[in-house]
Scaffold this active site. Sequence first.
Site, PDB file in Angstrom:
ATOM      1  N   HIS A 104      -1.056   4.463  -0.577  1.00  0.00           N
ATOM      2  CA  HIS A 104      -2.061   5.400  -0.074  1.00  0.00           C
ATOM      3  C   HIS A 104      -1.674   6.855  -0.253  1.00  0.00           C
ATOM      4  O   HIS A 104      -1.662   7.638   0.704  1.00  0.00           O
ATOM      5  CB  HIS A 104      -2.352   5.119   1.408  1.00  0.00           C
TER       6      HIS A 104
ATOM      7  N   HIS B 154     -26.512  27.455  -0.930  1.00  0.00           N
ATOM      8  CA  HIS B 154     -25.714  26.239  -1.070  1.00  0.00           C
ATOM      9  C   HIS B 154     -24.678  26.154   0.026  1.00  0.00           C
ATOM     10  O   HIS B 154     -24.195  27.170   0.521  1.00  0.00           O
ATOM     11  CB  HIS B 154     -24.995  26.218  -2.427  1.00  0.00           C
TER      12      HIS B 154
ATOM     13  N   HIS C 264      -8.992  -0.114  -2.520  1.00  0.00           N
ATOM     14  CA  HIS C 264      -9.167   1.329  -2.659  1.00  0.00           C
ATOM     15  C   HIS C 264      -9.175   1.803  -4.104  1.00  0.00           C
ATOM     16  O   HIS C 264      -9.394   2.982  -4.372  1.00  0.00           O
ATOM     17  CB  HIS C 264      -8.093   2.079  -1.865  1.00  0.00           C
TER      18      HIS C 264
ATOM     19  N   ASP D 291       0.818  -1.216   0.000  1.00  0.00           N
ATOM     20  CA  ASP D 291       0.000   0.000   0.000  1.00  0.00           C
ATOM     21  C   ASP D 291       0.853   1.269   0.000  1.00  0.00           C
ATOM     22  O   ASP D 291       1.810   1.368   0.750  1.00  0.00           O
ATOM     23  CB  ASP D 291      -0.879   0.050   1.263  1.00  0.00           C
TER      24      ASP D 291
ATOM     25  N   SER E 159     -19.412  19.028  -7.387  1.00  0.00           N
ATOM     26  CA  SER E 159     -19.103  20.453  -7.387  1.00  0.00           C
ATOM     27  C   SER E 159     -18.559  20.891  -6.039  1.00  0.00           C
ATOM     28  O   SER E 159     -17.983  21.953  -5.909  1.00  0.00           O
ATOM     29  CB  SER E 159     -20.373  21.251  -7.690  1.00  0.00           C
TER      30      SER E 159
END
Lengths: 164, 753
Positions: B181, B711, B241, B179, B669
């Site tokens: 990551h 928002h 992942h 890994d 977004s």
Amino acid sequence: MADDRDRDSTEVAVAEFHKKIKEAFEVFDHESNNTVDVREVGTIIRSLGCCPSEGELHDLIAEVEEEEPTGYIRFEKFLPVMTEVLLERRYRPIPEDILLRAFEVLDPAKRGFLSKDELIKYMTEEGEPFSQEEMEEMLSAAIDPESNSIHYKDYITMMVIDEN
Amino acid sequence: MGSGTSTQHHFAFQNAEKAFRAAALIQRWYRRYVARLEMRRRCTWSIFQSIEYAGQQDQVKLHNFFSYLVDHFTPSSHNERDFLNRIFTEERSPQASETQNCGDYDSIEVPDSYTGPRLSFPLLPDHATALVEAFRRKQRLHARYVLNLLHEARKHLVQLPNINQVSTCYSEEITVCGDLHGQLDDLIFIFYKNGLPSPERAYVFNGDFVDRGKDSVEILMVLFAFMLVYPKEFHLNRGNHEDHIVNLRYGFTKEVMHKYKIHGKKILKLLQDVFCWLPLATLVDEKVLILHGGVSDRTDLELLAKLDRHKIVSTMRYKTRKENKKQAEEKGNANQTGSAGRPSPWFLPQSRSLPSSPLRPSTHKAHRAGRSSSVPCGVPLDPKELSRRVRRSVDLELERCRQQAGFPAIKEKEEPSSSESEVDSDAEEQPQPTPEEWRQVVDILWSDPMAQEGCRANTVRGGGCYFGPNVTERLLQKYHLQFLIRSHECKPEGYEFCHSRKVLTIFSASNYYEVGSNRGAYVKLGPELTPHIMQFQANKATHTLTMRQRISRVEESALRALREKLFAHSSDILVEFKKHDKDETGLIALSDWAAAVESVLHLGLPWRMLRPQLVSSLTDNKLAYKSWLENLAKEKLSQQNIQSSLLETLYRNRSNLETIFRIIDSDHSGSISLDEFRHTWKLFSSHMNIDITDDCICDLARSIDFNKDGHIDINEFLEAFRLVEQSCSGGDVSDCPQVTNSSNRDCSSPGAH
């Protein structure tokens, strides 16, 4: 009456010790089968508040080991022995002032410090000698690189604060 | 005369004895000190691990939450119904044509002002090396090149088999890394220490390249570049992942959108596809099997080699790729009725036809006999059944799906109805992953070895299993293998052997939990395929720290995380404390403290060992628990006007909340509407039985809507409660995602991050 109360409080203490011992043991019980590697027993015992010498540690291990040593210590054997140790308050930790005096013994000229070489000599040749790894580790924290010495009073203070 | 010398001798002897004893005392004291440090180190490690795995269980909780919604929540308005649809209907997977579009990078212009690396294809070794160098200098690759590289990478990956066969006769050595990551420093260090990939130096990277760390994008670019340059010597395995759903939770999605504001979405879409094309395993000399997680007692290498790995989009949800076509059609048909087309809960099982029996009885028998469902999602639902329900309302649809999410026993009864429609299913053109295939892949990507014999469900991770030495042995014998190399688990030394050295865990992300927490490692397979382990710690700082300092630092970090967890459950813990304090003295014994805390948190930690670090003052060996809890809260309360119980709830659910927000934010977004926020909260609080009024939530939402545009920026929201992790640009709030218009914003100038 007083006897009953004593017995009760001992029982409570024992119950609490059992939980503490179990917890410490489990940290090293990697296979979750109630055994730990014999080489980790020292760490367990010391983390429970005891401060045995190497010799005392070996005696303890002999008590909890199997008749035919397997390299593993079983919890069933460890628990009663360790409980006794805690109840009897064996291997008490060393108070700060005694520790200071020990350093002063090694520093008869009362300079307030030991040189790196002196420390190495004492720690690897006297008492229950350090391994190289242990020595290196102690040096990394204890030695003041500028003076190449250990100012033991400061060192002790630092270590003690760290503990708490 | 004699007495003089003998006194001298006596004196000298006494002194020597004193020195001996003094030394012994110091050594005794020091050894105890070291032992206590070691114990602290172990406890710290337990904290990190238990919190990490508890976090992974969140995914399971999320699934339960949605199931709960299905059970109890009746949308009372069109808005709520639509909102539910948003949560339950994930955006459809990219169609083939769309994916082509994503590879459409030609139209993207690279401005002259761009000073980052420029790529041309076919890539040459020098380009790949230059890329590493550029990233080391903190440059960023322009979106156009990212897409181009991903496009080329996919072209290459498509040709590869599920299980890569590698031979050591061509390259002198093979290096296997675990890994990473997103920790680019570790990758650069490995290349520096071990050498860059070359025809003589083969590499296998065993999955989990992304998430958590801050340079996942750069790592992928480097890995894919070398893969293209040395296709025969450079190999990649898929990890759990490499999965767009997992990425939503663990930071990769966030990183991409932050670094590539305009084209990020395209990049993510293409990546979704690329991830599915990653091989599942690598076999060296037909003797050493390298895969990411582990194996199970059902692992079938022949099946794994044959299946269409591309069908498995995500191991987190059993959804297939070709659905969308039907979905689109049916959406068109259903539009007239006003329902939202064909909502297919993303978290629940669904699939197309299975040419053979969709619910093989043998599967279920094994299921019940062996272990409980190894993953939250269950078994497929026949499409014809689904299509019949197209015109039903959302409620009924969800009700149906809820039943599907039930246990195997229930599913068996449904077999007859599904098999009736089997006949129609033959009309389906595309083969889909069978439940068995899906499970096989989940098992190899998610499983962990255990010391005990047997094989049981991996409840900690919510997927895959725990496999014992007998399972390993059987597999090795069955396929004539020597040993297994896997990753997936962080180890203090970066590696660990188990199962009598038949299984090697290799983990290459050093300082994973915290600076100084662990070493990274990689393994080189020599001529007899004997493993040689190399360890490292890619942070200069750690070398200058003493053991004591290193442990303290890591410990602090762990304790902080633990205190936060304690705070997040304050109310429940208080209830438990009171149970132990019937006389209402306000005090609780330490023993009871430990029991109470464990009964709420279920972390299995050695609380008595940790007690000195968590509880500072005691009266009479007892703890005044109310003030202790208040102190925990004081650390967290950054805003006075927020109810402490609300804060608590936020902290407790932050991981799930963030994931839900990102799911709602389907266009990535970075912001969701106030309405959506309120709906989410309403649902959540009803599930959690939280007594927080709607008004309170509305006020909260409005107070967070800093620019009053209706928002909420997700990161603003999390930051408002100091929940956002410091992985976003070194914690610089101003760098958090903002909507931008300039097309030049997709790459930053060198230095800025």
